[in-house]
Write a protein that holds these residues in place. Structure first.
Motif, short mmCIF file in Angstrom:
data_model
loop_
_atom_site.label_atom_id
_atom_site.label_comp_id
_atom_site.label_asym_id
_atom_site.label_seq_id
_atom_site.Cartn_x
_atom_site.Cartn_y
_atom_site.Cartn_z
N UNK A 1 -3.25 50.15 -16.28
CA UNK A 1 -3.54 48.90 -16.98
C UNK A 1 -4.79 49.01 -17.83
N UNK A 2 -4.71 48.48 -19.05
CA UNK A 2 -5.85 48.31 -19.93
C UNK A 2 -6.09 46.81 -20.06
N UNK A 3 -7.33 46.39 -19.90
CA UNK A 3 -7.67 44.98 -19.96
C UNK A 3 -8.71 44.80 -21.07
N UNK A 4 -8.41 43.89 -22.01
CA UNK A 4 -9.32 43.59 -23.12
C UNK A 4 -9.64 42.11 -23.04
N UNK A 5 -10.91 41.77 -23.16
CA UNK A 5 -11.31 40.37 -23.15
C UNK A 5 -12.32 40.10 -24.24
N UNK A 6 -12.20 38.91 -24.83
CA UNK A 6 -13.13 38.48 -25.87
C UNK A 6 -13.92 37.28 -25.37
N UNK A 7 -15.22 37.35 -25.41
CA UNK A 7 -16.10 36.25 -25.09
C UNK A 7 -15.82 35.72 -23.68
N UNK A 8 -15.36 34.47 -23.55
CA UNK A 8 -15.04 33.92 -22.23
C UNK A 8 -14.00 34.75 -21.50
N UNK A 9 -13.10 35.39 -22.24
CA UNK A 9 -12.12 36.28 -21.63
C UNK A 9 -12.77 37.52 -21.04
N UNK A 10 -13.83 37.99 -21.67
CA UNK A 10 -14.57 39.13 -21.13
C UNK A 10 -15.27 38.74 -19.84
N UNK A 11 -15.86 37.55 -19.82
CA UNK A 11 -16.51 37.07 -18.59
C UNK A 11 -15.48 36.90 -17.47
N UNK A 12 -14.29 36.43 -17.81
CA UNK A 12 -13.22 36.31 -16.82
C UNK A 12 -12.90 37.67 -16.22
N UNK A 13 -12.86 38.70 -17.04
CA UNK A 13 -12.52 40.05 -16.56
C UNK A 13 -13.52 40.53 -15.51
N UNK A 14 -14.79 40.18 -15.65
CA UNK A 14 -15.77 40.58 -14.63
C UNK A 14 -15.37 40.03 -13.26
N UNK A 15 -14.98 38.76 -13.21
CA UNK A 15 -14.56 38.15 -11.95
C UNK A 15 -13.26 38.77 -11.45
N UNK A 16 -12.35 39.07 -12.36
CA UNK A 16 -11.09 39.72 -11.98
C UNK A 16 -11.36 41.08 -11.33
N UNK A 17 -12.21 41.87 -11.96
CA UNK A 17 -12.48 43.21 -11.46
C UNK A 17 -13.11 43.18 -10.07
N UNK A 18 -13.89 42.15 -9.78
CA UNK A 18 -14.47 42.03 -8.45
C UNK A 18 -13.38 41.92 -7.38
#
Length: 177
Positions: free
Chosen positions: A68-85
């Protein structure tokens, strides 16, 4: 190594955005042409609902694996940090565009967690990229990218492109493997 058709990419838009905005569909088409199955969900609750309420739905809505490749922009990038946890797998690549981990301005940021488990985040991404600007009008700037780099390792790319709203981001297309 898994076959090319098993690769998947998830693109998370930013706060107040939609999948058809900005460069999101352009990137999705570029990745599909390279054999990725791409998900570009509409997330109206991103950075509106508290992250602990929003996160379980974002986790359950997608399959995450070592391809899987995950790309996030702005608030989506912040969401990815929580997802990765919270993931129980290590994804292939993470690209955070105009990403941030602390409040970038005076607006409420319910997508942010009060604190992050940086070791867990790092352990769930094989390849981390941060793309930030020296002049971001929302504060998601190179200093925010530097904090992410210092805490997680990876690669930081700094460009003078504001909040990366207009650019088609050839750079992100080149980053994704």
């Amino acid at each position: 190594m898994a076959g090319a058709m098993s690769r998947n990419a998830i693109i998370f838009h930013g706060t107040g955005a939609r999948p058809e905005y900005l460069w999101y569909q352009w990137l999705a088409m570029r990745l599909e042409a390279r054999g990725y199955t791409v998900s570009l969900p509409h997330l109206p609750g991103i950075n509106v609902e508290p992250i602990d309420a929003f996160l379980p739905r974002a986790l359950e809505a997608h399959a995450y694996d070592e391809d899987t490749v995950v790309v996030g922009h702005s608030g989506g990038a912040a969401l990815i940090l929580a997802l990765l946890e919270r993931l129980d797998v290590t994804v292939a690549q993470v690209v955070l565009v105009a990403g941030y981990s602390t409040p970038p301005n005076d607006n409420e940021e319910p997508v942010l967690r009060p604190a992050y488990d940086w070791d867990a985040i790092r352990s769930h991404a094989r390849d981390l990229w941060f793309v930030n600007s020296v002049v971001d009008p929302y504060g998601c700037d190179a200093a925010q990218g530097r904090v992410l780099l210092d805490r997680l390792g990876g690669t930081l790319v700094v460009r003078p492109e504001g909040h990366f709203e207009v650019a088609t981001l050839d750079l992100v297309d080149r980053i994704v493997g």
